[in-house]
Scaffold this motif. Sequence first.
Motif, PDB file in Angstrom:
ATOM      1  N   THR A   1       0.310 -10.905  12.728  1.00 12.19           N
ATOM      2  CA  THR A   1      -0.748 -10.892  11.717  1.00 12.19           C
ATOM      3  C   THR A   1      -2.078 -11.289  12.342  1.00 12.19           C
ATOM      4  OG1 THR A   1       0.814 -11.418   9.940  1.00 12.19           O
ATOM      5  CG2 THR A   1      -1.498 -11.866   9.515  1.00 12.19           C
TER       6      THR A   1
ATOM      7  N   LEU B   1       2.435  -4.415   5.924  1.00 12.15           N
ATOM      8  CA  LEU B   1       1.971  -3.942   4.621  1.00 12.15           C
ATOM      9  C   LEU B   1       2.296  -4.962   3.530  1.00 12.15           C
ATOM     10  CD1 LEU B   1       2.974  -0.162   4.754  1.00 12.15           C
ATOM     11  CD2 LEU B   1       0.705  -1.163   5.155  1.00 12.15           C
TER      12      LEU B   1
ATOM     13  N   ALA C   1      -0.117  -7.757   3.968  1.00 16.96           N
ATOM     14  CA  ALA C   1      -1.431  -7.385   3.452  1.00 16.96           C
ATOM     15  C   ALA C   1      -1.501  -7.493   1.932  1.00 16.96           C
ATOM     16  CB  ALA C   1      -1.778  -5.962   3.896  1.00 16.96           C
TER      17      ALA C   1
ATOM     18  N   THR D   1      -6.044  -4.343  11.088  1.00 11.70           N
ATOM     19  CA  THR D   1      -5.727  -2.930  10.828  1.00 11.70           C
ATOM     20  C   THR D   1      -5.300  -2.699   9.384  1.00 11.70           C
ATOM     21  OG1 THR D   1      -3.391  -3.137  11.480  1.00 11.70           O
ATOM     22  CG2 THR D   1      -4.984  -2.657  13.221  1.00 11.70           C
ATOM     23  N   VAL D   2      -4.902  -3.773   8.683  1.00 12.97           N
ATOM     24  CA  VAL D   2      -4.515  -3.655   7.269  1.00 12.97           C
ATOM     25  C   VAL D   2      -5.397  -4.562   6.400  1.00 12.97           C
ATOM     26  CG1 VAL D   2      -2.144  -2.888   7.605  1.00 12.97           C
ATOM     27  CG2 VAL D   2      -2.645  -5.333   7.702  1.00 12.97           C
ATOM     28  N   GLN D   3      -6.608  -4.823   6.879  1.00 12.52           N
ATOM     29  CA  GLN D   3      -7.611  -5.593   6.144  1.00 12.52           C
ATOM     30  C   GLN D   3      -7.157  -7.023   5.854  1.00 12.52           C
ATOM     31  OE1 GLN D   3      -8.418  -2.979   2.755  1.00 12.52           O
ATOM     32  NE2 GLN D   3     -10.108  -2.049   3.885  1.00 12.52           N
TER      33      GLN D   3
ATOM     34  N   ALA E   1       0.809  -1.222   0.000  1.00 10.19           N
ATOM     35  CA  ALA E   1       0.000   0.000   0.000  1.00 10.19           C
ATOM     36  C   ALA E   1       0.840   1.268   0.000  1.00 10.19           C
ATOM     37  CB  ALA E   1      -0.942  -0.010   1.203  1.00 10.19           C
ATOM     38  N   ASP E   2       2.072   1.192   0.494  1.00 15.71           N
ATOM     39  CA  ASP E   2       2.939   2.376   0.515  1.00 15.71           C
ATOM     40  C   ASP E   2       3.781   2.510  -0.749  1.00 15.71           C
ATOM     41  OD1 ASP E   2       4.660   0.276   0.925  1.00 15.71           O
ATOM     42  OD2 ASP E   2       5.675   1.141   2.674  1.00 15.71           O
TER      43      ASP E   2
ATOM     44  N   ASP F   1       4.425  -2.969  11.903  1.00 18.81           N
ATOM     45  CA  ASP F   1       3.309  -2.497  11.085  1.00 18.81           C
ATOM     46  C   ASP F   1       3.741  -2.218   9.651  1.00 18.81           C
ATOM     47  OD1 ASP F   1       1.569  -2.725  13.214  1.00 18.81           O
ATOM     48  OD2 ASP F   1       1.831  -0.648  13.853  1.00 18.81           O
TER      49      ASP F   1
END
Length: 232
Positions: free
Chosen positions: A130, A99, A102, A136-138, A10-11, A95
């Motif tokens: 996890t 990502l 995720a 928190t990251v779906q 995502a980043d 965290d």
Amino acid sequence: MGEFKQLTAADGHTFNAYQASPEGEPIGAILLLQEIFGVNAHIRSVADGYAKEGYLVLAPAMFDRIERNVDLSYEPEDMQKAFALYAPLMQLTPDATLLDVAATYAELKKAGKGIAVIGFCWGGLMTWLTATRGETVQVQPSCCVGYYAGGIGNYATEEPSCPVMLHFGAEDTHIGSDQIEAVRAAHPEVEIYVYEGAGHAFNRDVHPASYSPAAAALAKERTLAFLKANIS
């Protein structure tokens, strides 16, 4: 034999992931999390083994955030490099690493099957995180299985959002029994197995100094039964 594919977190971070596919329709999917030696020959063989059991497997190269194409053996020189890489890795927050988890999870969701997370050593710790932080990251796994999750005692009170199974060697000099008991006390519902005569990395069949065939076989048997019970 599997193949590598590229995923994007995502980043915007891009990373490789090793995919092992079953011969037919998968019965479920596994997100496989590496040791500190990268997605090396051993981790790829573990992925291939679960593919033979009928699962679609993706193993993200989580070291790509600090050094790409890490593929280390268990010889002394590579051991030293792995521990040298571990220091900057710890500068990443869990965290940030989630990502990558995720993005891998999102790719596996395309198969339309239940997804388990299985991890070893550092990957075992990330498996626990996890389970506790994935929402928190779906990321919502069907279940999680951690092998010799180093440092898990520091996160023992976090609440998992899915069924969890944990495997430890009774002779593990890296993970004290206090860490195991911290998880057991906080979460009596978590299935925890401790294998007598087995040390750290007892599943590592390519490393005779670590490998415990009896413990590895029993842990695999229990893991497969756990997957069958939780992935439909």
